[in-house]
Design a protein around this motif. Structure first.
Motif, PDB file in Angstrom:
ATOM      1  N   ASN A 503       1.688 -15.441   3.722  1.00  0.00           N
ATOM      2  CA  ASN A 503       0.499 -15.061   2.637  1.00  0.00           C
ATOM      3  C   ASN A 503      -0.168 -16.299   2.664  1.00  0.00           C
ATOM      4  OD1 ASN A 503      -1.195 -13.951   0.910  1.00  0.00           O
ATOM      5  ND2 ASN A 503       0.221 -14.525  -0.691  1.00  0.00           N
ATOM      6  N   VAL A 515       5.089 -12.434   3.177  1.00  0.00           N
ATOM      7  CA  VAL A 515       5.022 -10.823   2.788  1.00  0.00           C
ATOM      8  C   VAL A 515       5.426 -10.073   3.839  1.00  0.00           C
ATOM      9  CG1 VAL A 515       2.456  -9.329   2.869  1.00  0.00           C
ATOM     10  CG2 VAL A 515       2.641 -12.169   2.381  1.00  0.00           C
ATOM     11  N   TYR A 578       6.573 -10.069  -1.019  1.00  0.00           N
ATOM     12  CA  TYR A 578       5.900 -11.246  -1.292  1.00  0.00           C
ATOM     13  C   TYR A 578       7.627 -11.953  -2.042  1.00  0.00           C
ATOM     14  CZ  TYR A 578       1.805  -8.670  -1.729  1.00  0.00           C
ATOM     15  OH  TYR A 578       0.852  -8.242  -1.594  1.00  0.00           O
TER      16      TYR A 578
END
Length: 612
Positions: A503, A515, A578
């Protein structure tokens, strides 16, 4: 009462009088000089006429024998002499006054001011034979007369003009002085102090002193102005330092809505550059319906300010974040509005921690409840299973009763298994942090899939993926559960995408994140159910327990990450994880503490248990 003049006024009046006398005398002198010039020219004219008369007389006397015999010869001689001497008229008479010959011009005939000279003509014997008459007009006389009239007009006009201008000049000079003197008297200034002869000198000195004081005051004002400018610049720089140093974002716009200040923290929070924001209207920058635009509209249009509002927005990179905002008016010293300001802080991390805390509280309540019920329920199931075994050993037991006892025993074992899974979910998980190769983690999770009939699986792995720190077994369980759910969603035929990437972060102070997303083109999730799918025991599957996604969220939160779901009914679903690259914790943020009431030691999660 006669008006009194002081010495300065008398000097001005006398000086002006002498000037007027000088002009008058100059006027008369110029007139006298002009008259002398006219007289001198007239004398020269007389001399020239007399010389011409003498010349003509001599010429006629020398040629007397010829012209006495013929008047034609005399006329011819007169013409030649008139041309030669440039006189106006010539005539010759005999001794009795009879004209013998004559040459005359209209100018001489019509002139009343012609000069006439008479000379006797004498022959060689000394006898007078006639008279010569010469008449001529002075060519400059008319011009001199015209100039004389104009000279008189101009001299009289000059004298009158000098007198009038002298009066105005005197008034123009004395008026300021008299006004100064009057003002000095009004201010009780003694214009005739002791030791001073004239009031004007004292007034001049006084005004010199005033001018010097004003000059000193001007220098002091300039110094004060320079100091105030320095202080203003210093204060402006100080304000800039404050705005540049505080961690809260500040957006300021003027009364027309144009942004005038966008501090670095606002840049980092909203992902805009100040150079792209200054001078632009906030609606043009954020959009008319943006929540920040609504706050500024309330302040600038309605005069309404807000304090400590919390809401979610999307940044230009489509990332969602929570903001805490307060708005205020900017007023001048008269209370008039000059603009509006918004103070904002990024609450995204705080919201995530609040979510973890809320989740922890749920787990604490669940742990306390499970601690109270686990022992009693297991004892009851143990008693049921024990009695079932005793009944089954009875020699008089028929086949129908034996089947009922077996069903009772099996259901009791299934209920105990469900209770074990629930306790497994409620207990604190201990992670064993280690470097994890995400590509290897994904391949291991894919290997757990038992059947992929009519299902295509696509992997998208970014090049040079860095390792993350976490628990391999727990994260494998997360991916396995998400992939199994995706297989169930496509209902025996469809496409699944597993994507792993870094990310990107524009703010260097933010942590690096990996991610991981699992997407499918299945049936999707009903919007009314999307908020409940992570709750324990919530499921729409016939054979599901409702603990799979709850356990996924628990493991993700334990790794200090977050999970998001995006779905459209009939289009498909995407779960996105995440995970921080280099941060995880053994502290489950209250989960371990809440579940510590359980009597057993928290076990490792059975990764072979594929929860739905």
């Amino acid at each position: 009462m006669a008006k009194k003049y002081d010495r300065y006024e008398l000097e001005i009046i006398i000086s002006l009088g002498f000037l007027i006398l000088f002009l008058i005398s100059t006027n008369f002198i110029s007139g006298f000089s002009f008259e002398r010039a006219v007289r001198g020219q007239y004398s020269q004219f007389e001399i020239s006429i007399n010389m011409a008369a003498n010349l003509i007389k001599t010429e006629l006397e020398d040629k007397a024998p010829k012209w006495t015999r013929s008047s034609a010869a005399l006329f011819e001689n007169l013409q030649d002499l008139a041309i030669l001497t440039d006189v106006g008229a010539l005539s010759v008479t005999d001794t009795e006054g009879n004209v013998v010959a004559e040459i005359n011009t209209a100018a001489v005939r019509d002139s009343e001011n012609s000069l006439v000279v008479k000379r006797p003509l004498v022959n060689s014997d000394g006898k007078t034979i006639g008279y010569l008459l010469i008449s001529s007009v002075n060519p400059m006389e008319r011009a001199f007369r015209r100039l004389s009239r104009w000279d008189l007009i101009f001299r009289i006009g000059g004298l009158l003009g000098a007198l009038i201008m002298g009066g105005y000049f005197l008034r123009a000079i004395l008026y300021p002085y008299r006004r100064i003197k009057r003002e000095a008297m009004d201010f009780n200034l003694d214009i005739k102090p002791e030791g001073r002869e004239q009031g004007i000198e004292y007034i001049v000195d006084t005004f010199k002193d005033i001018i010097l004081e004003l000059e000193e005051g001007r220098e002091q004002l300039e110094n004060m102005y320079a100091d105030s400018e320095k202080r203003a610049d210093s204060l402006a720089r100080y304000n800039e330092y404050i705005l540049g140093s505080i961690t809260s974002g500040v957006v300021i716009c003027d009364s027309s809505g144009k942004i005038s200040r966008f501090n670095p923290s606002a840049e980092k929070i909203l992902q805009y550059f100040e150079k792209d924001c200054r001078g632009r209207h906030y609606k043009e920058l954020f959009g008319a319906n943006h929540k920040l635009s609504v706050l500024l509209d309330d302040a600038l249009i309605l005069g309404t300010v807000h304090s400590r509002l919390e809401f979610e927005i999307k940044r230009p990179d489509n990332e969602k974040l929570w903001l805490g905002c307060s708005s205020s008016m900017i007023n001048d010293e008269n209370g008039e509005g000059m603009g509006a300001a918004i103070l904002m802080i990024d609450l995204t991390e705080i919201r995530r921690l609040q979510e973890i805390s809320s989740y922890s509280e749920k787990m604490a309540s669940l742990g306390e409840m499970s601690a109270g019920l686990a022992h009693e329920i297991r004892n009851s199931f143990a008693a049921v299973i024990g009695f079932a075994n005793l009944v089954k050993k009875s020699p008089v037991l028929d086949k129908g009763t034996a089947d009922l006892v077996d069903s009772l025993k099996n259901e009791s074992l299934a209920a105990e298994a469900l209770l074990s899974r629930f306790l497994n979910y409620a207990r604190p998980l201990e992670i064993v942090p280690e470097p994890i190769d995400l590509r290897q983690l994904a391949e291991s999770a894919i290997g757990n899939l038992s059947s992929m009939d009519n299902i295509s699986l696509e992997t998208r792995f970014e090049e040079n993926l860095p390792d993350i720190t976490g628990d391999f077994a727990l994260l494998k369980q997360v991916l396995s559960n998400l992939l199994l759910n995706a297989c169930d969603a496509v209902q025996g035929g469809g496409h699944i995408i597993l994507e792993i990437k870094m990310n990107p972060r524009k703010n260097p102070r933010e942590r690096n994140e990996m991610v991981i997303s699992v997407s499918d083109n299945g049936i999707g999730i009903d919007p009314s159910k999307k908020e409940k799918i992570f709750e324990p025991f919530y499921t729409d599957k016939a054979n599901g327990t409702g603990l799979g996604l709850a356990l996924v969220k628990k493991i993700v939160i334990l790794h200090r990450g977050r999970i998001e779901v995006h779905s459209k009914p009939g289009k498909g679903t995407r779960f996105t994880l995440y995970l921080p690259q280099d941060h995880c914790s053994n502290d489950s943020s209250g989960i371990k503490t809440a579940a510590s009431a359980l009597p057993e030691k928290a076990p490792r999660l059975d990764t072979s248990d594929k929860l739905r």
